[in-house]
Write a protein that holds these residues in place. Structure first.
Motif, PDB file in Angstrom:
ATOM      1  N   SER A  72      22.704 -34.955   9.125  1.00 29.21           N
ATOM      2  CA  SER A  72      23.771 -36.329   9.344  1.00 29.21           C
ATOM      3  C   SER A  72      23.699 -37.382   9.985  1.00 29.21           C
ATOM      4  O   SER A  72      23.790 -38.285   9.767  1.00 29.21           O
ATOM      5  CB  SER A  72      25.239 -35.749   7.893  1.00 29.21           C
ATOM      6  N   GLY A  73      25.128 -36.701  10.926  1.00 27.78           N
ATOM      7  CA  GLY A  73      25.285 -37.029  12.120  1.00 27.78           C
ATOM      8  C   GLY A  73      23.870 -38.227  12.812  1.00 27.78           C
ATOM      9  O   GLY A  73      24.154 -39.172  13.608  1.00 27.78           O
ATOM     10  N   ILE A  74      23.159 -37.406  13.222  1.00 24.75           N
ATOM     11  CA  ILE A  74      21.808 -37.953  13.918  1.00 24.75           C
ATOM     12  C   ILE A  74      21.477 -39.179  12.836  1.00 24.75           C
ATOM     13  O   ILE A  74      21.111 -40.189  13.194  1.00 24.75           O
ATOM     14  CB  ILE A  74      20.817 -36.701  14.073  1.00 24.75           C
ATOM     15  N   LEU A  75      20.774 -38.973  11.366  1.00 25.68           N
ATOM     16  CA  LEU A  75      21.358 -40.407  10.687  1.00 25.68           C
ATOM     17  C   LEU A  75      21.427 -41.978  10.791  1.00 25.68           C
ATOM     18  O   LEU A  75      21.292 -42.531  10.811  1.00 25.68           O
ATOM     19  CB  LEU A  75      20.462 -39.604   9.712  1.00 25.68           C
ATOM     20  N   PHE A  76      22.866 -40.627  10.734  1.00 26.28           N
ATOM     21  CA  PHE A  76      24.015 -41.914  10.626  1.00 26.28           C
ATOM     22  C   PHE A  76      24.055 -43.218  12.147  1.00 26.28           C
ATOM     23  O   PHE A  76      24.293 -43.886  12.052  1.00 26.28           O
ATOM     24  CB  PHE A  76      25.428 -41.831  10.306  1.00 26.28           C
ATOM     25  N   ALA A  77      24.214 -42.225  13.401  1.00 22.42           N
ATOM     26  CA  ALA A  77      23.569 -42.909  14.422  1.00 22.42           C
ATOM     27  C   ALA A  77      22.417 -43.646  14.908  1.00 22.42           C
ATOM     28  O   ALA A  77      22.131 -45.017  15.081  1.00 22.42           O
ATOM     29  CB  ALA A  77      23.473 -41.700  15.516  1.00 22.42           C
ATOM     30  N   GLU A  78      21.484 -43.157  14.012  1.00 22.52           N
ATOM     31  CA  GLU A  78      20.324 -44.130  13.952  1.00 22.52           C
ATOM     32  C   GLU A  78      20.401 -45.344  13.270  1.00 22.52           C
ATOM     33  O   GLU A  78      19.486 -46.493  13.544  1.00 22.52           O
ATOM     34  CB  GLU A  78      19.266 -43.348  13.632  1.00 22.52           C
TER      35      GLU A  78
ATOM     36  N   TYR B   6      28.676 -45.439  14.405  1.00 23.02           N
ATOM     37  CA  TYR B   6      28.538 -44.374  15.282  1.00 23.02           C
ATOM     38  C   TYR B   6      29.734 -43.385  14.560  1.00 23.02           C
ATOM     39  O   TYR B   6      30.162 -42.232  14.747  1.00 23.02           O
ATOM     40  CB  TYR B   6      28.898 -45.002  15.981  1.00 23.02           C
ATOM     41  N   THR B   7      31.405 -44.477  14.201  1.00 22.37           N
ATOM     42  CA  THR B   7      32.233 -43.349  13.696  1.00 22.37           C
ATOM     43  C   THR B   7      31.601 -42.582  12.698  1.00 22.37           C
ATOM     44  O   THR B   7      32.681 -41.547  12.820  1.00 22.37           O
ATOM     45  CB  THR B   7      33.148 -44.846  13.270  1.00 22.37           C
ATOM     46  N   THR B   8      30.854 -43.014  11.708  1.00 23.25           N
ATOM     47  CA  THR B   8      30.647 -41.605  10.405  1.00 23.25           C
ATOM     48  C   THR B   8      29.896 -40.727  11.755  1.00 23.25           C
ATOM     49  O   THR B   8      30.543 -39.152  10.946  1.00 23.25           O
ATOM     50  CB  THR B   8      29.886 -42.735   9.131  1.00 23.25           C
ATOM     51  N   ALA B   9      29.236 -41.421  12.198  1.00 21.62           N
ATOM     52  CA  ALA B   9      28.028 -40.154  12.894  1.00 21.62           C
ATOM     53  C   ALA B   9      28.426 -38.686  13.419  1.00 21.62           C
ATOM     54  O   ALA B   9      28.989 -37.608  13.406  1.00 21.62           O
ATOM     55  CB  ALA B   9      27.265 -40.651  13.735  1.00 21.62           C
ATOM     56  N   TYR B  10      29.896 -39.466  14.160  1.00 25.40           N
ATOM     57  CA  TYR B  10      31.219 -38.770  15.263  1.00 25.40           C
ATOM     58  C   TYR B  10      31.613 -37.434  14.459  1.00 25.40           C
ATOM     59  O   TYR B  10      31.418 -36.679  14.343  1.00 25.40           O
ATOM     60  CB  TYR B  10      32.062 -39.793  15.962  1.00 25.40           C
ATOM     61  N   SER B  11      32.127 -38.029  12.988  1.00 27.98           N
ATOM     62  CA  SER B  11      32.657 -37.326  12.175  1.00 27.98           C
ATOM     63  C   SER B  11      31.539 -36.062  11.634  1.00 27.98           C
ATOM     64  O   SER B  11      32.298 -34.602  11.258  1.00 27.98           O
ATOM     65  CB  SER B  11      33.475 -37.879  10.986  1.00 27.98           C
TER      66      SER B  11
ATOM     67  N   MET C  11      28.712 -36.376  19.489  1.00 23.90           N
ATOM     68  CA  MET C  11      29.848 -37.093  19.332  1.00 23.90           C
ATOM     69  C   MET C  11      30.705 -37.558  21.035  1.00 23.90           C
ATOM     70  O   MET C  11      31.037 -38.270  20.961  1.00 23.90           O
ATOM     71  CB  MET C  11      31.186 -35.287  19.557  1.00 23.90           C
ATOM     72  N   LEU C  12      30.287 -37.002  22.283  1.00 25.74           N
ATOM     73  CA  LEU C  12      30.493 -37.991  23.520  1.00 25.74           C
ATOM     74  C   LEU C  12      29.570 -39.089  23.343  1.00 25.74           C
ATOM     75  O   LEU C  12      29.576 -40.143  23.750  1.00 25.74           O
ATOM     76  CB  LEU C  12      30.187 -37.049  24.242  1.00 25.74           C
ATOM     77  N   LEU C  13      28.357 -39.336  22.909  1.00 26.46           N
ATOM     78  CA  LEU C  13      27.452 -40.401  22.503  1.00 26.46           C
ATOM     79  C   LEU C  13      27.824 -41.024  21.732  1.00 26.46           C
ATOM     80  O   LEU C  13      28.168 -42.775  22.083  1.00 26.46           O
ATOM     81  CB  LEU C  13      25.972 -39.588  22.109  1.00 26.46           C
ATOM     82  N   CYS C  14      28.968 -40.680  20.769  1.00 20.74           N
ATOM     83  CA  CYS C  14      29.124 -41.915  20.096  1.00 20.74           C
ATOM     84  C   CYS C  14      30.831 -42.409  20.917  1.00 20.74           C
ATOM     85  O   CYS C  14      30.115 -43.976  20.269  1.00 20.74           O
ATOM     86  CB  CYS C  14      29.921 -40.517  18.510  1.00 20.74           C
TER      87      CYS C  14
ATOM     88  N   MET D 155      29.041 -44.916  22.724  1.00 19.94           N
ATOM     89  CA  MET D 155      27.826 -46.131  21.500  1.00 19.94           C
ATOM     90  C   MET D 155      29.199 -46.966  21.168  1.00 19.94           C
ATOM     91  O   MET D 155      28.927 -48.305  21.043  1.00 19.94           O
ATOM     92  CB  MET D 155      27.314 -45.375  20.462  1.00 19.94           C
ATOM     93  N   THR D 156      30.664 -46.328  21.082  1.00 18.06           N
ATOM     94  CA  THR D 156      31.388 -47.545  20.285  1.00 18.06           C
ATOM     95  C   THR D 156      32.547 -47.488  21.647  1.00 18.06           C
ATOM     96  O   THR D 156      33.764 -48.362  21.356  1.00 18.06           O
ATOM     97  CB  THR D 156      32.307 -46.562  19.590  1.00 18.06           C
ATOM     98  N   ASN D 157      32.285 -47.804  23.160  1.00 17.00           N
ATOM     99  CA  ASN D 157      33.245 -48.574  23.604  1.00 17.00           C
ATOM    100  C   ASN D 157      33.888 -47.291  24.270  1.00 17.00           C
ATOM    101  O   ASN D 157      34.741 -47.973  24.825  1.00 17.00           O
ATOM    102  CB  ASN D 157      33.307 -49.783  23.482  1.00 17.00           C
ATOM    103  N   GLN D 158      34.803 -46.196  23.894  1.00 22.54           N
ATOM    104  CA  GLN D 158      35.336 -45.237  23.918  1.00 22.54           C
ATOM    105  C   GLN D 158      35.138 -44.561  25.607  1.00 22.54           C
ATOM    106  O   GLN D 158      35.097 -43.212  24.714  1.00 22.54           O
ATOM    107  CB  GLN D 158      35.675 -44.590  22.390  1.00 22.54           C
ATOM    108  N   SER D 159      34.262 -45.359  26.218  1.00 23.35           N
ATOM    109  CA  SER D 159      33.666 -43.725  27.497  1.00 23.35           C
ATOM    110  C   SER D 159      35.048 -43.140  27.954  1.00 23.35           C
ATOM    111  O   SER D 159      34.808 -41.727  28.086  1.00 23.35           O
ATOM    112  CB  SER D 159      33.569 -44.938  28.134  1.00 23.35           C
ATOM    113  N   LYS D 160      36.610 -43.707  28.102  1.00 19.11           N
ATOM    114  CA  LYS D 160      37.131 -42.751  28.598  1.00 19.11           C
ATOM    115  C   LYS D 160      37.937 -41.788  27.759  1.00 19.11           C
ATOM    116  O   LYS D 160      38.460 -40.705  27.951  1.00 19.11           O
ATOM    117  CB  LYS D 160      38.459 -43.683  28.543  1.00 19.11           C
ATOM    118  N   ASP D 161      37.399 -41.735  25.944  1.00 18.62           N
ATOM    119  CA  ASP D 161      37.450 -40.570  25.720  1.00 18.62           C
ATOM    120  C   ASP D 161      37.013 -39.333  25.894  1.00 18.62           C
ATOM    121  O   ASP D 161      37.472 -38.400  25.451  1.00 18.62           O
ATOM    122  CB  ASP D 161      37.430 -40.851  24.458  1.00 18.62           C
ATOM    123  N   VAL D 162      35.602 -39.567  26.836  1.00 19.45           N
ATOM    124  CA  VAL D 162      34.819 -38.493  27.041  1.00 19.45           C
ATOM    125  C   VAL D 162      35.445 -37.617  28.303  1.00 19.45           C
ATOM    126  O   VAL D 162      35.151 -36.277  27.553  1.00 19.45           O
ATOM    127  CB  VAL D 162      33.961 -38.870  27.394  1.00 19.45           C
TER     128      VAL D 162
END
Length: 436
Positions: free
Chosen positions: A228-234, A238-243, A267-270, A273-280
């Motif tokens: 499900s996450g892969i399809l939402f990311a596609e 990305y926020t829904t995919a992360y969940s 999760m790290l990819l999301c 992609m949402t410009n939250q790289s500092k959370d990685v």
């Protein structure tokens, strides 16, 4: 003395061509054999024993398990294939449920041997024909599901799709919800690989609906969430995919499924992609993240750092340094490729902003990319209206225009003209009716 004599008799039987009794002593004799091929020979002779007593059947099942493990350890895929043919008389005297368990176990053993996709496909096709002739519909359906998965892995998409289409119709008729979920999920993955996201999402929705009607194993639920996450990311959600990736990670990590690492990477990819790289860095250094620390997570952290700094050179260096970790996963590779394209466009827009006319070679030098690549990229950006300008290819220049200001009166004027046109059309229709 009696025990010693029994051991000697077993050893003598093992040396000759006769079968061995299906007893604990025979199993022990096989386990004590120093040569694995001697152990295999002993186990085969146990299986050749014609006895079908309950105790003999239990010992034969034990012998099959040990034999399968030995074949797997020594990469003897063809011998596993032959074992299934040898066991067909045995399958006739044991319950169908036990037959299905043994068959699935041997297929799983073959799958553990590297480079055996062709053997697995041939084995599954042979088993399908046998199960059909024996009228074992449930076993056939499960083997066909496994066959479809193998065909997807080997990119035999047309054959896999035809097989899945027939399976869905058949399994819906017998109302086996768990198997139906597995088939629908596989169909969704197949449509995703075929770039048909609409059908992939439809199949996934059907799989979730079927899953809600029956208890699902945690690993299967984790598989559904992961896909499900892969399809939402596609779809760039990305926020829904992360969940979904988070839910998948929680489940798969709890049961120590290796796919938990993929969930964490996505999760790290999301976050990237949402410009939250500092959370990685925080996710990687968490208690759950440290469990999977290694090159895979090092690669994602390096990507996040390069993206956070908006450094094209750093991004390219990461893609080179961690090529194996990033390119072997299509999901990671595809999304990072699009992010790389976006980063190139961001750098180009920033570099051409001070100019009204500038040499393309100069811009290419600023971002350290080939001139041909930069020229094609700039042309694409102009066509996509990322900025206003033209390419003077003769001179090797790019001419940048000021962004045209939109006339605020133009939309209103067009709307008024459209309304007048509708009124005129209406009057024309009425006048035509009056004349007639």
């Amino acid at each position: 003395m009696f025990k010693q004599s029994g051991d000697n008799c077993l050893a003598a039987a093992a040396m000759t061509g006769s079968y061995l009794p299906a007893t604990t002593d025979s199993i022990t004799l096989a386990s004590k054999a120093e040569d694995p091929f001697e152990a295999i020979s002993i186990l085969h002779k146990i299986l050749e024993n014609p006895s079908s007593s309950p105790d003999a059947i239990r010992k034969k099942e034990q012998a099959i398990t040990i034999l399968s493990d030995l074949f797997t350890q020594h990469n003897m895929a063809e011998d596993l294939h032959a074992l299934l043919s040898q066991l067909r008389p045995f399958f006739a005297v044991i319950p169908k449920a036990k037959t299905a368990k043994i068959v699935r176990g041997i297929i799983d053993s073959v799958s553990k041997i590297p480079g055996t996709s062709d053997v697995q496909i041939a084995l599954c096709k042979e088993l399908v024909l046998w199960a059909r002739s024996e009228k074992r519909a449930l076993l056939r359906q499960r083997v066909e599901t496994r066959l479809a998965a193998l065909l997807v892995e080997t990119k035999e998409y047309s054959e896999a799709l035809a097989l899945l289409t027939n399976l869905i119709k058949e399994v819906k008729g017998v109302d086996d919800k768990r198997l139906l979920v597995e088939i629908l999920l596989l169909e969704s993955k197949l449509h995703y690989l075929l770039k048909d996201r609409h059908r992939a999402r439809t199949a996934l929705t059907a799989a979730k609906k079927a899953a809600n009607a029956v208890y699902m194993q945690p690993t299967q639920q984790g598989t559904i969430d992961l896909h499900s996450g892969i399809l939402f990311a596609e779809d760039k959600e990305y926020t829904t995919a992360y969940s979904y990736f988070f839910e998948a990670f929680e489940v798969l990590n709890a049961v120590e499924d290796p796919r938990a690492l993929f969930s964490l990477k996505y999760m790290l990819l999301c976050k990237i992609m949402t410009n939250q790289s500092k959370d990685v860095a925080g996710l990687i250094s968490s208690k759950a993240g440290l469990k999977y620390f290694g090159p895979e997570l090092d690669a994602m952290k390096a990507v996040a750092d390069a993206h956070s700094n908006r450094s094209l050179r750093s991004f390219e260096k990461v893609l080179r340094d961690y090529k194996y970790q990033l390119e072997t996963d299509p999901t990671i590779y595809n999304h990072l490729s699009s992010r790389y394209e976006a980063l190139v466009e961001l750098n180009l827009c920033r570099d051409i902003e001070p100019f009204s006319r500038v040499e393309i070679s100069h811009i290419a030098g600023l971002i350290d990319l080939p001139v041909d690549f930069v020229e094609k990229k700039l042309a694409q950006m102009i066509l996509d209206r990322k900025f206003a300008g033209i390419l003077d290819q003769g001179a090797g220049h790019i001419i940048i225009f000021d962004e045209p200001k939109e006339d605020a009166l133009l939309p209103a004027a067009l709307k008024t003209i459209s309304s007048i046109g509708k009124v005129v059309d209406s009057l024309f229709v009425k006048s035509s009716k009056i004349v007639h």
